[in-house]
Scaffold this active site. Structure first.
Site, PDB file in Angstrom:
ATOM      1  N   GLY A  47      -2.124  -1.729 -11.549  1.00  0.00           N
ATOM      2  CA  GLY A  47      -0.957  -1.226 -10.834  1.00  0.00           C
ATOM      3  C   GLY A  47       0.387  -1.450 -11.474  1.00  0.00           C
ATOM      4  O   GLY A  47       1.293  -0.649 -11.306  1.00  0.00           O
ATOM      5  N   GLU A 101       4.205  -7.764 -10.682  1.00  0.00           N
ATOM      6  CA  GLU A 101       3.283  -7.081  -9.774  1.00  0.00           C
ATOM      7  C   GLU A 101       3.889  -5.760  -9.325  1.00  0.00           C
ATOM      8  O   GLU A 101       5.113  -5.629  -9.238  1.00  0.00           O
ATOM      9  CB  GLU A 101       3.032  -7.948  -8.528  1.00  0.00           C
ATOM     10  N   ASP A 102       3.024  -4.801  -9.014  1.00  0.00           N
ATOM     11  CA  ASP A 102       3.493  -3.572  -8.404  1.00  0.00           C
ATOM     12  C   ASP A 102       3.789  -3.817  -6.928  1.00  0.00           C
ATOM     13  O   ASP A 102       4.814  -3.417  -6.416  1.00  0.00           O
ATOM     14  CB  ASP A 102       2.482  -2.431  -8.579  1.00  0.00           C
ATOM     15  N   ASP A 105       1.106  -7.778  -0.923  1.00  0.00           N
ATOM     16  CA  ASP A 105       0.921  -7.671   0.524  1.00  0.00           C
ATOM     17  C   ASP A 105       0.335  -8.972   1.055  1.00  0.00           C
ATOM     18  O   ASP A 105       1.052  -9.840   1.484  1.00  0.00           O
ATOM     19  CB  ASP A 105       0.164  -6.409   0.941  1.00  0.00           C
ATOM     20  N   LYS A 133       5.369  -6.330   1.170  1.00  0.00           N
ATOM     21  CA  LYS A 133       5.111  -6.023   2.580  1.00  0.00           C
ATOM     22  C   LYS A 133       5.260  -7.332   3.364  1.00  0.00           C
ATOM     23  O   LYS A 133       4.294  -8.085   3.501  1.00  0.00           O
ATOM     24  CB  LYS A 133       3.700  -5.475   2.766  1.00  0.00           C
ATOM     25  N   ILE A 155       0.597   2.780   0.405  1.00  0.00           N
ATOM     26  CA  ILE A 155       1.393   3.654  -0.456  1.00  0.00           C
ATOM     27  C   ILE A 155       0.677   3.926  -1.776  1.00  0.00           C
ATOM     28  O   ILE A 155      -0.170   3.138  -2.211  1.00  0.00           O
ATOM     29  CB  ILE A 155       2.803   3.076  -0.732  1.00  0.00           C
ATOM     30  N   ASP A 161      -2.551   3.177  -6.496  1.00  0.00           N
ATOM     31  CA  ASP A 161      -3.540   4.245  -6.356  1.00  0.00           C
ATOM     32  C   ASP A 161      -4.281   4.198  -5.031  1.00  0.00           C
ATOM     33  O   ASP A 161      -4.245   3.204  -4.308  1.00  0.00           O
ATOM     34  CB  ASP A 161      -4.565   4.147  -7.487  1.00  0.00           C
TER      35      ASP A 161
END
Length: 177
Positions: A47, A101-102, A105, A133, A155, A161
Protein backbone atom coordinates in the site's frame (compact mmCIF):
# COMPACT_ATOMS: atom_id res chain seq x y z
CA UNK A 1 -17.92 9.58 -10.74
CA UNK A 2 -18.63 6.16 -9.24
CA UNK A 3 -16.25 3.30 -10.05
CA UNK A 4 -16.68 -0.48 -9.79
CA UNK A 5 -13.96 -2.81 -8.48
CA UNK A 6 -14.88 -6.50 -8.47
CA UNK A 7 -18.40 -6.58 -6.99
CA UNK A 8 -18.36 -3.25 -5.14
CA UNK A 9 -18.95 0.39 -6.03
CA UNK A 10 -16.85 3.30 -4.79
CA UNK A 11 -17.46 7.07 -4.85
CA UNK A 12 -14.89 9.93 -4.90
CA UNK A 13 -13.56 10.81 -1.44
CA UNK A 14 -10.20 12.66 -1.50
CA UNK A 15 -8.66 14.32 -4.58
CA UNK A 16 -5.07 13.92 -5.75
CA UNK A 17 -4.49 17.62 -4.93
CA UNK A 18 -5.61 17.13 -1.30
CA UNK A 19 -3.35 14.07 -1.01
CA UNK A 20 -0.37 16.01 -2.36
CA UNK A 21 -0.97 18.83 0.13
CA UNK A 22 -1.16 16.36 3.06
CA UNK A 23 2.04 14.58 1.96
CA UNK A 24 3.92 17.86 1.48
CA UNK A 25 2.96 18.85 5.04
CA UNK A 26 4.19 15.51 6.39
CA UNK A 27 7.51 15.88 4.51
CA UNK A 28 8.00 19.37 5.99
CA UNK A 29 7.35 18.14 9.54
CA UNK A 30 9.81 15.26 9.09
CA UNK A 31 12.45 17.62 7.62
CA UNK A 32 12.05 19.89 10.66
CA UNK A 33 12.54 16.94 13.03
CA UNK A 34 15.48 15.32 11.21
CA UNK A 35 17.36 18.23 9.61
CA UNK A 36 20.69 17.12 11.11
CA UNK A 37 20.28 13.40 10.39
CA UNK A 38 19.95 11.00 7.49
CA UNK A 39 16.86 8.98 8.39
CA UNK A 40 15.87 5.66 6.85
CA UNK A 41 12.33 5.73 5.45
CA UNK A 42 10.80 2.26 5.45
CA UNK A 43 7.64 1.85 3.41
CA UNK A 44 5.18 -0.91 4.22
CA UNK A 45 4.22 -2.65 0.98
CA UNK A 46 2.11 -2.98 -0.99
CA UNK A 47 0.00 0.00 0.00
CA UNK A 48 2.68 2.58 0.78
CA UNK A 49 4.43 2.65 -2.59
CA UNK A 50 2.58 5.74 -3.85
CA UNK A 51 2.79 7.55 -0.50
CA UNK A 52 6.53 6.81 -0.32
CA UNK A 53 7.10 8.01 -3.88
CA UNK A 54 5.35 11.32 -3.31
CA UNK A 55 6.86 11.77 0.16
CA UNK A 56 10.34 11.40 -1.36
CA UNK A 57 9.50 14.00 -4.01
CA UNK A 58 8.73 16.49 -1.24
CA UNK A 59 11.56 15.49 1.14
CA UNK A 60 14.61 17.58 0.27
CA UNK A 61 17.16 16.38 2.84
CA UNK A 62 19.47 13.32 2.59
CA UNK A 63 17.73 10.06 3.43
CA UNK A 64 17.66 6.36 2.66
CA UNK A 65 14.65 4.36 1.46
CA UNK A 66 13.76 0.74 2.05
CA UNK A 67 10.61 -1.40 2.15
CA UNK A 68 9.09 -4.24 4.13
CA UNK A 69 6.10 -6.27 3.06
CA UNK A 70 3.49 -7.32 5.54
CA UNK A 71 -0.09 -8.50 5.14
CA UNK A 72 -3.16 -8.20 7.35
CA UNK A 73 -6.11 -7.67 4.99
CA UNK A 74 -8.45 -10.01 3.17
CA UNK A 75 -11.15 -8.31 1.13
CA UNK A 76 -12.49 -5.28 3.01
CA UNK A 77 -11.81 -6.57 6.54
CA UNK A 78 -8.66 -6.69 8.62
CA UNK A 79 -7.81 -10.25 9.59
CA UNK A 80 -6.39 -8.90 12.88
CA UNK A 81 -3.39 -11.09 12.20
CA UNK A 82 -0.21 -9.58 10.81
CA UNK A 83 2.09 -11.81 8.78
CA UNK A 84 5.56 -10.56 7.92
CA UNK A 85 6.37 -11.58 4.37
CA UNK A 86 9.60 -9.78 3.46
CA UNK A 87 11.98 -8.45 6.09
CA UNK A 88 14.79 -5.95 6.17
CA UNK A 89 18.31 -6.82 5.13
CA UNK A 90 20.19 -3.83 6.52
CA UNK A 91 21.60 -2.95 9.91
CA UNK A 92 19.57 -0.16 11.49
CA UNK A 93 21.30 -0.01 14.86
CA UNK A 94 21.70 3.61 15.97
CA UNK A 95 19.73 4.90 12.96
CA UNK A 96 16.56 6.99 12.87
CA UNK A 97 13.78 5.01 11.22
CA UNK A 98 10.53 6.43 9.86
CA UNK A 99 7.91 3.82 9.01
CA UNK A 100 5.73 5.00 6.10
CA UNK A 101 2.21 3.58 5.98
CA UNK A 102 -0.63 4.24 3.58
CA UNK A 103 -3.26 3.78 6.31
CA UNK A 104 -3.48 2.94 9.98
CA UNK A 105 -6.76 1.56 11.23
CA UNK A 106 -6.55 -1.17 13.89
CA UNK A 107 -2.82 -0.55 14.44
CA UNK A 108 -1.90 -4.25 14.35
CA UNK A 109 0.76 -3.78 11.67
CA UNK A 110 2.27 -0.81 13.52
CA UNK A 111 2.37 -2.82 16.75
CA UNK A 112 4.21 -5.66 15.02
CA UNK A 113 6.66 -3.26 13.34
CA UNK A 114 7.40 -1.53 16.65
CA UNK A 115 8.17 -4.93 18.18
CA UNK A 116 10.47 -5.85 15.27
CA UNK A 117 12.36 -2.53 15.33
CA UNK A 118 12.70 -2.50 19.12
CA UNK A 119 14.99 -5.49 18.67
CA UNK A 120 17.03 -3.66 15.99
CA UNK A 121 18.42 -1.02 18.37
CA UNK A 122 17.22 1.97 16.34
CA UNK A 123 17.91 5.50 17.64
CA UNK A 124 14.46 6.90 16.79
CA UNK A 125 11.36 4.99 15.68
CA UNK A 126 8.78 7.27 14.08
CA UNK A 127 5.57 6.49 12.22
CA UNK A 128 4.19 8.43 9.26
CA UNK A 129 0.83 7.51 7.78
CA UNK A 130 -1.14 9.19 5.05
CA UNK A 131 -4.46 8.07 6.54
CA UNK A 132 -5.59 7.38 10.08
CA UNK A 133 -8.97 5.98 11.12
CA UNK A 134 -9.17 7.31 14.72
CA UNK A 135 -12.38 5.33 15.41
CA UNK A 136 -10.64 2.05 14.54
CA UNK A 137 -7.23 2.72 16.10
CA UNK A 138 -6.97 0.85 19.40
CA UNK A 139 -3.24 0.95 20.18
CA UNK A 140 -1.25 3.18 22.53
CA UNK A 141 1.52 3.68 19.97
CA UNK A 142 2.09 7.33 19.03
CA UNK A 143 1.65 8.14 15.35
CA UNK A 144 4.16 10.92 14.70
CA UNK A 145 3.05 12.19 11.28
CA UNK A 146 -0.56 11.89 10.09
CA UNK A 147 -1.64 13.25 6.72
CA UNK A 148 -5.44 12.90 6.87
CA UNK A 149 -7.81 11.62 9.56
CA UNK A 150 -10.75 9.81 7.99
CA UNK A 151 -13.94 8.10 9.18
CA UNK A 152 -13.92 4.32 9.62
CA UNK A 153 -14.87 3.61 6.00
CA UNK A 154 -13.21 1.33 3.47
CA UNK A 155 -11.20 3.29 0.90
CA UNK A 156 -9.26 2.49 -2.28
CA UNK A 157 -6.85 4.37 -4.51
CA UNK A 158 -3.41 5.89 -4.11
CA UNK A 159 -1.90 2.53 -3.16
CA UNK A 160 -4.91 1.15 -1.28
CA UNK A 161 -6.74 -1.76 -2.85
CA UNK A 162 -9.82 -3.93 -2.76
CA UNK A 163 -8.63 -7.49 -3.40
CA UNK A 164 -5.82 -6.26 -5.64
CA UNK A 165 -7.70 -3.59 -7.60
CA UNK A 166 -7.62 0.20 -7.23
CA UNK A 167 -4.02 0.81 -6.12
CA UNK A 168 -3.28 2.76 -9.31
CA UNK A 169 -6.02 5.37 -8.83
CA UNK A 170 -4.60 8.86 -8.24
CA UNK A 171 -7.63 9.91 -6.16
CA UNK A 172 -9.08 8.07 -3.16
CA UNK A 173 -12.57 6.55 -3.27
CA UNK A 174 -14.74 5.25 -0.46
CA UNK A 175 -17.07 2.30 -0.49
CA UNK A 176 -20.52 3.39 -1.67
CA UNK A 177 -23.29 3.07 0.93
Amino acid sequence: MEIKLHDKYFVPFISAQELDFAIANMAKQIEDDFQDETPVFIGVLNGSFMVMSDLMKHYSHPCEVSFVKMASYEGTQSTNEVKQLIGLNQNLEGRSVIIVEDIVDTGNTIEELKHIFKNQGVKHFKIATLFLKPEAYKKDIKLDYVGVRIPNKFIVGFGLDYDGLGRNLKDVYQLSE
